[in-house]
Design an enzyme around this catalytic site. Structure first.
Site, PDB file in Angstrom:
ATOM      1  N   HIS A 239       0.822  -1.264   0.218  1.00  0.00           N
ATOM      2  CA  HIS A 239      -0.079   0.052  -0.101  1.00  0.00           C
ATOM      3  C   HIS A 239       0.895   1.275   0.019  1.00  0.00           C
ATOM      4  CE1 HIS A 239      -3.378  -2.295   0.337  1.00  0.00           C
ATOM      5  NE2 HIS A 239      -3.044  -3.095   1.498  1.00  0.00           N
ATOM      6  N   ARG A 296      -6.217  16.212  -0.387  1.00  0.00           N
ATOM      7  CA  ARG A 296      -5.067  16.853  -0.259  1.00  0.00           C
ATOM      8  C   ARG A 296      -4.257  16.907  -1.578  1.00  0.00           C
ATOM      9  NH1 ARG A 296      -4.109  11.519   1.424  1.00  0.00           N
ATOM     10  NH2 ARG A 296      -2.590  10.262  -0.140  1.00  0.00           N
TER      11      ARG A 296
HETATM   12  C1  MV4 Z   1     -10.093  -2.841  -3.055  1.00  0.00           C
HETATM   13  C2  MV4 Z   1      -9.254  -3.856  -3.950  1.00  0.00           C
HETATM   14  C3  MV4 Z   1     -10.019  -4.855  -4.590  1.00  0.00           C
HETATM   15  N1  MV4 Z   1     -11.487  -4.822  -4.400  1.00  0.00           N
HETATM   16  N2  MV4 Z   1     -11.685  -3.128  -2.978  1.00  0.00           N
HETATM   17  C4  MV4 Z   1      -6.216  -0.890  -0.839  1.00  0.00           C
HETATM   18  C5  MV4 Z   1      -6.369   0.250  -0.092  1.00  0.00           C
HETATM   19  C6  MV4 Z   1      -7.694   0.948  -0.385  1.00  0.00           C
HETATM   20  N3  MV4 Z   1      -7.374   2.245  -0.862  1.00  0.00           N
HETATM   21  C7  MV4 Z   1      -8.212   0.027  -1.345  1.00  0.00           C
HETATM   22  N4  MV4 Z   1      -7.486  -1.091  -1.643  1.00  0.00           N
HETATM   23  C8  MV4 Z   1      -8.161  -1.912  -2.342  1.00  0.00           C
HETATM   24  N5  MV4 Z   1      -9.381  -1.965  -2.514  1.00  0.00           N
HETATM   25  C9  MV4 Z   1     -11.850  -3.686  -3.743  1.00  0.00           C
HETATM   26  N6  MV4 Z   1     -13.262  -4.115  -3.740  1.00  0.00           N
HETATM   27  C10 MV4 Z   1      -7.791  -3.792  -4.084  1.00  0.00           C
HETATM   28  C11 MV4 Z   1      -7.351  -2.839  -3.029  1.00  0.00           C
HETATM   29  C12 MV4 Z   1      -5.808  -2.926  -3.199  1.00  0.00           C
HETATM   30  C13 MV4 Z   1      -5.042  -1.924  -3.692  1.00  0.00           C
HETATM   31  C14 MV4 Z   1      -5.663  -0.896  -4.115  1.00  0.00           C
HETATM   32  C15 MV4 Z   1      -4.946   0.457  -4.576  1.00  0.00           C
HETATM   33  C16 MV4 Z   1      -3.573   0.138  -4.769  1.00  0.00           C
HETATM   34  C17 MV4 Z   1      -2.998  -0.984  -4.215  1.00  0.00           C
HETATM   35  C18 MV4 Z   1      -3.718  -2.232  -3.803  1.00  0.00           C
HETATM   36  C19 MV4 Z   1      -3.123  -3.155  -3.217  1.00  0.00           C
HETATM   37  C20 MV4 Z   1      -3.709  -4.107  -2.740  1.00  0.00           C
HETATM   38  C21 MV4 Z   1      -5.411  -3.876  -2.783  1.00  0.00           C
END
Ligand code: MV4
Length: 485
Positions: A239, A296
């Site tokens: 992340h 931000r």
């Molecule tokens: C998700 C997802 C897959 N499906 N939601 C990670 C942190 C938060 N900002 C939301 N995130 C995610 N939400 C659904 N329904 C996968 C992620 C996620 C991710 C998102 C953006 C950048 C990197 C990531 C790494 C792992 C999981």
């Protein structure tokens, strides 16, 4: 136009972003005030500012997070506005409100927008009448595991349980099968309670291999909201973003317009003001889903500045002092391609362990198409108290290939000794076939990177360097042996 006085601003931050903001303020003829902690007495941002005030001890909760103290100092120095940068107080709705109450402009959105977007369920609620594509799931807190299991059966496994107050992946749990729902839900609730003091969780369908794409928006106080295209942020580790770029190679003009319009609607749903970022997931079939909004200026804003030609900090300040955005959506065009590597003092060959110490050698690359947003200089110690990001190495070229090539060269010309950094990791990414071909997703690092791959390429480089040195040595020896007669 109702313009507000902005002769002096305080930058409630440190490192590269404090300097970045000061550069634009200076360009606009605005005086700058730095704040600093005990660990930052000799920091670059302190020397860069017109004035500087000591705030407190090194730990951020005794310095950079002390909103009341910062405002008190700002008032003493007749500051007109406060720029919060990113991190620290930048998304603290209470601090934004406190600024306004003390007659100081918070250079950012209104506290109401910060509050709404800081809570994922409140955000979903705000956008629900705007026809924004959302991940299948529920838009309310779920407390009963039986209910969660019912929802999961309906939307289909795998599901993702998320904390409403969450960020950085905390309080997130993937659940593959019904039998695990109860246990994982209990874990998500307990994690969210201890991390955020708010155990509220909800359920979404888990998008298995998405790309993380965000849209930069700008909104003024006259109802003008526009977007400055996307940033591709899929290359991240736990992340934490590592490499970002603009534009994304998977968006065509049509999808870009659709996502841009959706982002503008998200901004409008919370009465947004200033610069903000709307995050989306994009799945394999190029369906996109709204995730959250960051209220931000983001770390990776430079790639947008390079491809759009717009100084985002300048826009933030102009909007904060009540000006109308002077350009229209149709005026904006993407020009070229930009890449950013976050240079962290972390050891990529040892699980990205923070590598603090002294910057014995610190030489920044320069040249056409190279921008380094930097907070350090040779001889400085890297404090252990804050985020270990040293700088952002940004390259800009006519094409993606050109930007990548420039990045590889710039990495080679960035000389750092004394601490380990993520520079070699950046080179690994730039040379990787999946990255170069544009066929990657948010699992890139997990799928392709191990300590060993980097060790191998670092060894190879050392080997090549040693062979070269030996060759030159032998050649020199030969030359010396040439008889003079
Ligand atoms: C998700 C997802 C897959 N499906 N939601 C990670 C942190 C938060 N900002 C939301 N995130 C995610 N939400 C659904 N329904 C996968 C992620 C996620 C991710 C998102 C953006 C950048 C990197 C990531 C790494 C792992 C999981």
């Amino acid at each position: 136009m109702n313009c507000i006085k902005m002769k002096k601003i305080l930058i409630a931050n440190r490192g590269e972003i404090a300097i970045r903001v000061m550069k634009t303020a200076r360009k606009m003829g605005i005086k700058t005030v730095a704040i600093y902690s005990k660990a930052d007495r000799n920091a670059l941002h302190v020397r860069f500012a017109d004035e500087a005030v000591y705030i407190g001890e090194a730990p951020s909760n005794k310095s950079y997070l002390l909103g009341d103290k910062i405002i008190k100092e700002a008032k003493k120095l007749y500051v007109d506005g406060i720029h919060p940068g990113y991190g620290f107080l930048s998304e603290n709705a209470h601090f934004a409100e406190l600024c306004e109450k003390n007659g100081i402009i918070f250079i950012g959105p209104k506290s109401k927008s910060i509050k709404i977007m800081g809570d994922k369920l409140a955000a979903k609620d705000a956008v629900k009448h705007y026809n924004i594509p959302m991940v299948p799931g529920v838009d309310r807190a779920v407390t009963n595991p039986k209910e969660a299991a019912d929802i999961a059966r309906e939307i289909g496994f795998p599901i993702l349980i998320k904390a409403s107050a969450g960020g950085g992946g905390k309080g997130m749990r993937i659940v593959e099968q019904e039998k695990d729902v109860e246990e994982q839900m209990a874990r998500a609730i307990s994690e969210a309670t201890s991390a955020f003091g708010n155990g509220s969780v909800f359920v979404e369908k888990y998008i298995t291999s998405p790309r993380h794409i965000e849209i930069q928006v700008l909104a003024d106080s006259y109802g003008n909201t526009l977007h400055l295209f996307e940033r591709e942020c899929s290359i991240q580790r736990r992340h934490q973003k590592v490499v970002e770029e603009a534009p994304s190679s998977i968006l065509d003009p049509e999808l870009r317009k659709k996502m841009g319009d959706a982002a503008i609607k998200v901004a409008k749903s919370c009465d947004y003001l200033g610069a903000g970022t709307v995050e989306f997931l994009v799945d394999k079939n190029l369906n996109f889903y709204f995730l959250e909004m960051n209220t931000r200026l983001q770390v990776e804003h430079p790639v947008t500045e390079l491809i759009s030609g717009i100084d985002l900090v300048e826009q933030q300040i102009k909007i904060a002092r009540g000006e109308v955005i002077s350009f229209k959506q149709e005026d904006l065009k993407i020009k070229g391609h930009a890449l950013e590597l976050r240079v962290y003092a972390e050891d990529p060959t040892n699980n990205f362990l923070p590598s603090v110490g002294n910057l014995n050698i610190y030489k920044i690359p320069t040249g056409k198409g190279i921008r380094v947003d930097n907070g350090f200089e040779q001889g400085m110690d890297i404090p252990i108290y804050y985020d270990p990001m040293l700088s952002k190495l940004i390259t800009y070229g006519k094409t993606r290939e050109e930007a990548i090539q420039l990045m590889i060269e710039a990495i080679d010309n960035y000389k750092i000794e004394g601490v380990k950094t993520t520079l070699p990791f950046g080179k690994f990414v730039c040379n990787h076939e999946a990255f170069r071909s544009g066929k990657f997703d948010t699992h890139f690092v997990k799928n392709y990177f191990t300590d060993q791959v980097l060790q191998i390429s670092l060894n190879e480089e050392a080997q090549i360097a040693a062979t070269m040195a030996l060759k030159i040595y032998l050649e020199d020896q030969q030359k010396l042996k040439i008889p003079i007669n």
